[in-house]
Design a protein around this motif. Structure first.
Motif, PDB file in Angstrom:
ATOM      1  N   ALA A 213       0.831  -1.210   0.000  1.00 17.29           N
ATOM      2  CA  ALA A 213       0.000   0.000   0.000  1.00 17.29           C
ATOM      3  C   ALA A 213       0.866   1.261   0.000  1.00 17.29           C
ATOM      4  O   ALA A 213       0.591   2.209  -0.748  1.00 17.29           O
ATOM      5  N   PHE A 214       1.911   1.287   0.839  1.00 17.78           N
ATOM      6  CA  PHE A 214       2.804   2.446   0.876  1.00 17.78           C
ATOM      7  C   PHE A 214       3.441   2.689  -0.493  1.00 17.78           C
ATOM      8  O   PHE A 214       3.452   3.809  -1.002  1.00 17.78           O
ATOM      9  N   ALA A 215       4.006   1.637  -1.073  1.00 20.17           N
ATOM     10  CA  ALA A 215       4.702   1.783  -2.350  1.00 20.17           C
ATOM     11  C   ALA A 215       3.754   2.233  -3.457  1.00 20.17           C
ATOM     12  O   ALA A 215       4.076   3.149  -4.223  1.00 20.17           O
ATOM     13  N   ALA A 216       2.610   1.601  -3.550  1.00 22.99           N
ATOM     14  CA  ALA A 216       1.654   1.953  -4.605  1.00 22.99           C
ATOM     15  C   ALA A 216       1.153   3.382  -4.461  1.00 22.99           C
ATOM     16  O   ALA A 216       1.031   4.115  -5.449  1.00 22.99           O
ATOM     17  N   CYS A 217       0.873   3.812  -3.238  1.00 18.79           N
ATOM     18  CA  CYS A 217       0.375   5.168  -3.007  1.00 18.79           C
ATOM     19  C   CYS A 217       1.439   6.206  -3.380  1.00 18.79           C
ATOM     20  O   CYS A 217       1.148   7.205  -4.044  1.00 18.79           O
ATOM     21  N   GLU A 218       2.667   5.963  -2.970  1.00 19.40           N
ATOM     22  CA  GLU A 218       3.750   6.895  -3.306  1.00 19.40           C
ATOM     23  C   GLU A 218       3.971   6.948  -4.820  1.00 19.40           C
ATOM     24  O   GLU A 218       4.147   8.027  -5.394  1.00 19.40           O
TER      25      GLU A 218
END
Length: 152
Positions: free
Chosen positions: A105-110
């Motif tokens: 989730a962190f990677a995709a959002c960034e």
């Protein structure tokens, strides 16, 4: 997956609840909310005008969201970007990603935000006490984008 370009404000809690609805395998929801800065290098911002290219903008946002979902194992993604006249501190953008695990989730959002800042056809004009001026692309946004070309 949902992308929206709209004049109306959004409610973070409502949007997150709708993103999670009926999905029992979600272990993480990451949300980023971008706002109109009250201050910039030219002084106090009274308001900002956001313009876009209808149809092309939505297609660009959808392509960014699709690429994120192909790179990471995510359950769902939501991108809302506002247009029109916004006041200092108003919400501009929401990117929310639901996934089984927080790292995805962190990677995709960034990733979505880095691409949105540089590849989505939006134009911003800030008004300060010095007058109105179009906001130029920042080198730091391009640098943030560049890291995704070496990361899979």
């Amino acid at each position: 997956m949902q992308v929206r370009v709209q004049r109306e404000d959004f409610d973070l809690s409502t949007e997150i609840a709708e993103l999670r609805a009926g999905q029992r395998d979600i272990g993480a929801v990451l949300a980023f909310v971008g706002t109109v800065r009250e201050m910039n290098g030219a002084g106090a911002v009274s308001h900002m005008e956001l313009e876009h290219y209808p149809g092309m903008t939505e297609a660009a946002l959808k392509a960014i969201a699709i690429e994120a979902s192909q790179r990471w194992s995510i359950t769902d993604i939501l991108v809302i970007h506002r247009i029109g006249s916004l006041q200092a501190c108003d919400q501009i953008v929401l990117t929310a990603v639901a996934a089984r695990h927080r790292g995805e989730a962190f990677a995709a959002c960034e990733f979505v935000m880095d691409y949105l800042k540089t590849k989505a056809p939006f134009w911003k004009k800030e008004t300060t006490e010095r007058g109105a001026q179009w906001v130029e692309a920042r080198a730091s946004d391009e640098a943030s984008l560049a890291k995704w070309h070496t990361t899979a």
